[in-house]
Design a protein around this motif. Sequence first.
Motif, PDB file in Angstrom:
ATOM      1  N   MET A  82       9.374  -0.790   2.586  1.00 14.28           N
ATOM      2  CA  MET A  82       8.100  -1.057   3.244  1.00 14.28           C
ATOM      3  C   MET A  82       7.628  -2.448   2.873  1.00 14.28           C
ATOM      4  O   MET A  82       7.684  -2.855   1.704  1.00 14.28           O
TER       5      MET A  82
ATOM      6  N   THR B 270       7.871  -1.524  13.258  1.00 14.96           N
ATOM      7  CA  THR B 270       6.850  -2.480  12.821  1.00 14.96           C
ATOM      8  C   THR B 270       5.524  -2.139  13.481  1.00 14.96           C
ATOM      9  O   THR B 270       5.468  -1.941  14.704  1.00 14.96           O
TER      10      THR B 270
ATOM     11  N   LEU C 195       4.217  -4.941   3.573  1.00 15.89           N
ATOM     12  CA  LEU C 195       2.850  -5.034   4.091  1.00 15.89           C
ATOM     13  C   LEU C 195       2.318  -6.439   3.910  1.00 15.89           C
ATOM     14  O   LEU C 195       2.390  -7.007   2.812  1.00 15.89           O
ATOM     15  N   ASP C 196       1.794  -7.003   4.988  1.00 16.38           N
ATOM     16  CA  ASP C 196       1.069  -8.279   4.956  1.00 16.38           C
ATOM     17  C   ASP C 196      -0.273  -8.048   5.630  1.00 16.38           C
ATOM     18  O   ASP C 196      -0.311  -7.657   6.808  1.00 16.38           O
ATOM     19  N   SER C 197      -1.362  -8.274   4.907  1.00 21.63           N
ATOM     20  CA  SER C 197      -2.687  -8.105   5.501  1.00 21.63           C
ATOM     21  C   SER C 197      -3.635  -9.148   4.944  1.00 21.63           C
ATOM     22  O   SER C 197      -3.442  -9.650   3.826  1.00 21.63           O
TER      23      SER C 197
ATOM     24  N   ALA D  57      -3.190  -6.629   9.833  1.00 16.13           N
ATOM     25  CA  ALA D  57      -2.137  -6.165   8.931  1.00 16.13           C
ATOM     26  C   ALA D  57      -0.874  -5.909   9.729  1.00 16.13           C
ATOM     27  O   ALA D  57      -0.919  -5.432  10.872  1.00 16.13           O
ATOM     28  N   THR D  58       0.257  -6.241   9.117  1.00 18.75           N
ATOM     29  CA  THR D  58       1.568  -5.935   9.677  1.00 18.75           C
ATOM     30  C   THR D  58       2.312  -5.091   8.659  1.00 18.75           C
ATOM     31  O   THR D  58       2.464  -5.488   7.500  1.00 18.75           O
ATOM     32  N   VAL D  59       2.761  -3.917   9.092  1.00 14.22           N
ATOM     33  CA  VAL D  59       3.491  -3.001   8.221  1.00 14.22           C
ATOM     34  C   VAL D  59       4.854  -2.753   8.850  1.00 14.22           C
ATOM     35  O   VAL D  59       4.937  -2.318  10.001  1.00 14.22           O
TER      36      VAL D  59
ATOM     37  N   VAL E 161       0.162   2.571   1.511  1.00 14.97           N
ATOM     38  CA  VAL E 161       1.278   2.168   0.658  1.00 14.97           C
ATOM     39  C   VAL E 161       1.086   2.711  -0.749  1.00 14.97           C
ATOM     40  O   VAL E 161       2.024   3.223  -1.381  1.00 14.97           O
TER      41      VAL E 161
ATOM     42  N   ALA F  63      -4.136   0.249   5.361  1.00 13.51           N
ATOM     43  CA  ALA F  63      -2.707   0.033   5.118  1.00 13.51           C
ATOM     44  C   ALA F  63      -2.379   0.009   3.630  1.00 13.51           C
ATOM     45  O   ALA F  63      -1.408   0.630   3.188  1.00 13.51           O
ATOM     46  N   ILE F  64      -3.167  -0.707   2.833  1.00 15.31           N
ATOM     47  CA  ILE F  64      -2.870  -0.765   1.402  1.00 15.31           C
ATOM     48  C   ILE F  64      -3.052   0.600   0.753  1.00 15.31           C
ATOM     49  O   ILE F  64      -2.315   0.973  -0.176  1.00 15.31           O
TER      50      ILE F  64
END
Length: 347
Positions: free
Chosen positions: A280, A101, A282-284, A83-85, A171, A167-168
């Motif tokens: 924000m 990041t 988020l990619d995971s 994941a990238t936040v 968010v 991460a999700i």
Amino acid sequence: MTRFHKFALAATLALSALGCQDPVDKAAKARIFSPEDPPKVVASAAEKLPPEDVADNPRVARRILSMDAAEVTERLGPHAYKATVSYEWTGAPGTVTTRLTETRTFRAGPGGVVGDFHGVLENSRDQGLEVMRVGGKVYARNRYGTFRQRLRDRGMAERSRAELTGAIRDVDTLFRGRIQLSPQGTVTHEGRTAWRYNVALGPEGDTGVAPQVLPAILEPKGGRDATTQRRLAFFENRTPKSLSGEVLVDSTTSVVLKVRLDGRITVPANDAGGAAELRMVLDSALSEIGQDPQLQPPQDFLPDVDKPQGIADALDRFGIPRNKPEDANKAPGAASPADEPADEEGN
């Protein structure tokens, strides 16, 4: 055996048989010899969560979006997670934008909730941590440190696992549980069928999240510092403004396989500071599903220790003698027992 002994033995057996018929005793024996209940995570993983109900059932949506890493491993088996936040703060016009990041990577081995895993957290400010559990033994370090075995930090590895893969959930919490999902059919991800949902900012109301009753915040004698005031003002006054993206949910296990979220939160001007906006992204995604990562313990690590020696350790390192506790009350200039000459006769 005499007749009397035979009679006593028969009476004892009869009384024992009558005692076994006592319902209280039977219930106690059933409790004692019953199989141990499975861990809560295992029981949760057995719960059926129809992914097709996510859009219409807030409880199911919250369960799926907030699913813990241990339960994901129980449902899905070995896998990799990345994941990238990114966080982007913008203040009043003319102010400098602050960016950060985070990159979170996680590998889960077989064995479910008690299996091996390896997690790494890094950010654009050159900070991070690394935690791994292999064969039931836990090792941890900061980004540039040496691994240290952690024998007594009970629950530390499990907490790190949950935070790295949550991460999700983070968010969703910041946006006050207002992630709204609308079904868009099915797609294929990593060779698996997944339900695809578009994300939008939902209305305030029933989000399926149980309200938390927290104790009152303790006030320091000297008052709160400026950083704490800004942090509390953000959490109390944040207002989600926009949210978009997509979520893929596995049709078999109801595990979130892929996420793309992009949202904005505003904070009005208050005593702690001026108005600000947080963006924000988020990619995971999960990958390598079902593949054993064959995790190995670190080759070089420090043993667990009771407590760092601090100043005393530094004195030893530089060869500076330090007083022993028994020397504290000794008169100045008096020789210690180790300095006194030994008796010639050994007495």
